[in-house]
Design an enzyme around this catalytic site. Structure first.
Site, PDB file in Angstrom:
ATOM      1  N   ASP A 252      15.110 -11.422 -14.386  1.00  0.00           N
ATOM      2  CA  ASP A 252      14.180 -10.983 -13.961  1.00  0.00           C
ATOM      3  C   ASP A 252      13.161 -11.178 -15.170  1.00  0.00           C
ATOM      4  O   ASP A 252      13.874 -10.577 -16.172  1.00  0.00           O
ATOM      5  CB  ASP A 252      14.168  -9.123 -13.345  1.00  0.00           C
ATOM      6  CG  ASP A 252      15.208  -8.991 -14.626  1.00  0.00           C
ATOM      7  OD1 ASP A 252      16.424  -9.196 -15.190  1.00  0.00           O
ATOM      8  OD2 ASP A 252      14.607  -7.815 -13.974  1.00  0.00           O
TER       9      ASP A 252
ATOM     10  N   GLU B  11      17.864  -6.708 -13.968  1.00  0.00           N
ATOM     11  CA  GLU B  11      18.190  -6.120 -15.334  1.00  0.00           C
ATOM     12  C   GLU B  11      16.943  -4.997 -16.296  1.00  0.00           C
ATOM     13  O   GLU B  11      17.243  -3.836 -16.810  1.00  0.00           O
ATOM     14  CB  GLU B  11      18.981  -6.936 -16.878  1.00  0.00           C
ATOM     15  CG  GLU B  11      19.433  -6.832 -17.715  1.00  0.00           C
ATOM     16  CD  GLU B  11      18.733  -6.091 -18.659  1.00  0.00           C
ATOM     17  OE1 GLU B  11      18.726  -5.436 -19.475  1.00  0.00           O
ATOM     18  OE2 GLU B  11      17.373  -6.850 -18.701  1.00  0.00           O
TER      19      GLU B  11
END
Length: 429
Positions: free
Chosen positions: A97, A163
């Site tokens: 991400d 994350e």
């Protein structure tokens, strides 16, 4: 004795041959790794929204001899490489991400993407290096696939979403992956991960045995008092004054109750909201903050002390307080298994060169790789991404618009992931 020495000699010869093969294959795949990184950097996606990123990774993995599972923890991708020979299962993880940050770097492959976050349109950037993590893991998958005949066991490649934390009201990341069984079928024996670092020179790798990154526990305190005119404070139960006392008192948990020479800890209040006029003492104040700890004992102590201080101060002021801890998410300590760390240290030195392997102190940042490490032994490393002609002081920090790491740092990351996998298999077959 002769058989033992012969076996050792053969093992060393095989290791040397494998190392030579790894170096050649990593050199060959490096241009592709850089191309992948540039694609990811130019096309970042926010947590739990990595749909196109997952498709891109999946399309490449289809060219390898691996078994692929998609939509793990919403957008995660998992692939298993089976050598066809008995041996351990080694997992390798990369996060996917980006962040709601507007890039200020002048790069041909800079991000100009936007996305929806909390109901607003925001810029998106890979401002923490997850683009390099995905590219390095894809490179390791390529190399290990070509070395399949030298492997013993299975390799599980884990491309993990979210994350940086799932959007409000959602779950995501490593915690959800673990709950969905990512470490099962086949059962993982060990897991390796790494993070590019903008303040570490290219070619160097840093490691920390045991607690490497802190547990993170956000909290919220709601203080309820009695509203009154600002000119007549004696008619109020002032939640602002109560909040001020709490903020100061919370700092003494670490400074006076935690043995900081053994383990660092942090209690930070990052947000205070209350009131709307200069002449009104409000009814309610809200505090939001974070706790960071590097030991289980410190974490448990701060949990107890927070409730004790919040309720004690509120009671002394005639107010009421509600503590929510943890608030919306919670990461355990990123704990590098000491035996696994010691076992892999020769591999780090052989791969990067002994002078380039640095023993580092723990940091109070957090990583949800820790959820994997709660289930199986794991080792998490920092790989250098800072150009050698840039000083540490000049190097932009992670999570900032100017964040930058050099493509040249990824080669070592690919080599480390590959060599740790091969060496662990050889040592534990």
């Amino acid at each position: 004795m002769k058989k033992t020495l012969l076996g050792l000699a053969l093992s060393l010869a095989c290791s040397a041959a494998a190392a030579q093969s790894v170096n050649e294959l990593v050199d060959k795949v490096e241009p592709q790794v850089i191309e992948w990184r540039h694609h990811f950097h130019e096309n970042p996606e926010l947590s739990n929204r990595e749909f196109e990123t997952a498709k891109y990774i999946t399309e490449y993995l289809k060219t390898l001899d691996v078994e692929i599972t998609t939509e793990v923890a919403k957008t995660g991708v998992v692939a298993v490489l089976d050598s066809g020979r008995p041996g351990p299962v080694v997992a390798l993880r990369a996060d996917m991400d980006g962040l709601p940050v507007e890039e200020r770097n002048d790069l041909p492959w800079k991000s100009t993407k936007t996305a929806e976050y909390n109901g607003n349109t925001v810029p998106v950037m890979h401002a923490c290096g997850h683009d390099t993590h995905m590219a390095m893991l894809m490179g390791a998958a390529e190399v290990l696939s070509q070395m399949k005949d030298q492997l013993h066991g299975k390799v599980k490649f884990i491309f993990q979403p979210a994350e940086e934390g799932a959007p409000p009201g959602e779950k995501g990341g490593a915690e959800v992956m673990v709950k969905e069984g990512v470490l099962k079928s086949p059962d993982v024996d060990v897991i390796f991960g790494l993070h590019i670092n903008a303040n570490t020179d290219i070619g160097k790798v840093r490691y920390t045995p045991e607690g490497a990154m802190a547990a993170v526990d956000p909290f919220k305190i709601v203080i309820k008092g009695k509203q009154a005119h600002g000119a007549y404070p004696w008619k109020s139960v002032d939640p602002i004054v109560t909040a001020a006392q709490m903020v100061m008192s919370l700092q003494t948990i670490v400074s006076r109750e935690i043995k900081v020479i053994d383990s660092a800890a942090v209690v930070s209040v990052g947000s205070i909201h209350g009131g709307n006029r200069s002449n009104i003492i409000p009814e309610e104040v809200e505090l939001v903050g974070t706790i960071r700890t590097l030991s289980k004992d410190a974490r448990e102590h701060i949990y107890e002390a927070m409730e004790r201080k919040v309720q004690g101060i509120a009671s002394s002021m005639g107010a009421k307080a509600e503590l929510t801890l943890p608030l919306d998410y919670s990461y355990p300590i990123t704990f590098n298994d000491p035996d696994l760390t010691a076992q892999m240290l020769p591999t780090l030195k052989a791969t990067a060169g002994e002078d380039n392997v640095l023993l580092s102190k723990p940091v109070t940042g957090a990583e949800d790789f820790s959820f994997f490490q709660e289930e199986v032994p794991g080792l998490y490393l920092w790989v250098g991404g800072k150009p050698l002609d840039v000083s540490v002081e000049e190097s932009p920090a992670h999570h900032t618009p100017e964040f930058y790491v050099d493509d040249k740092g990824m080669k070592l990351g690919v080599s480390l992931l590959t060599n740790m996998t091969i060496d662990y298999m050889n040592k534990n077959n």
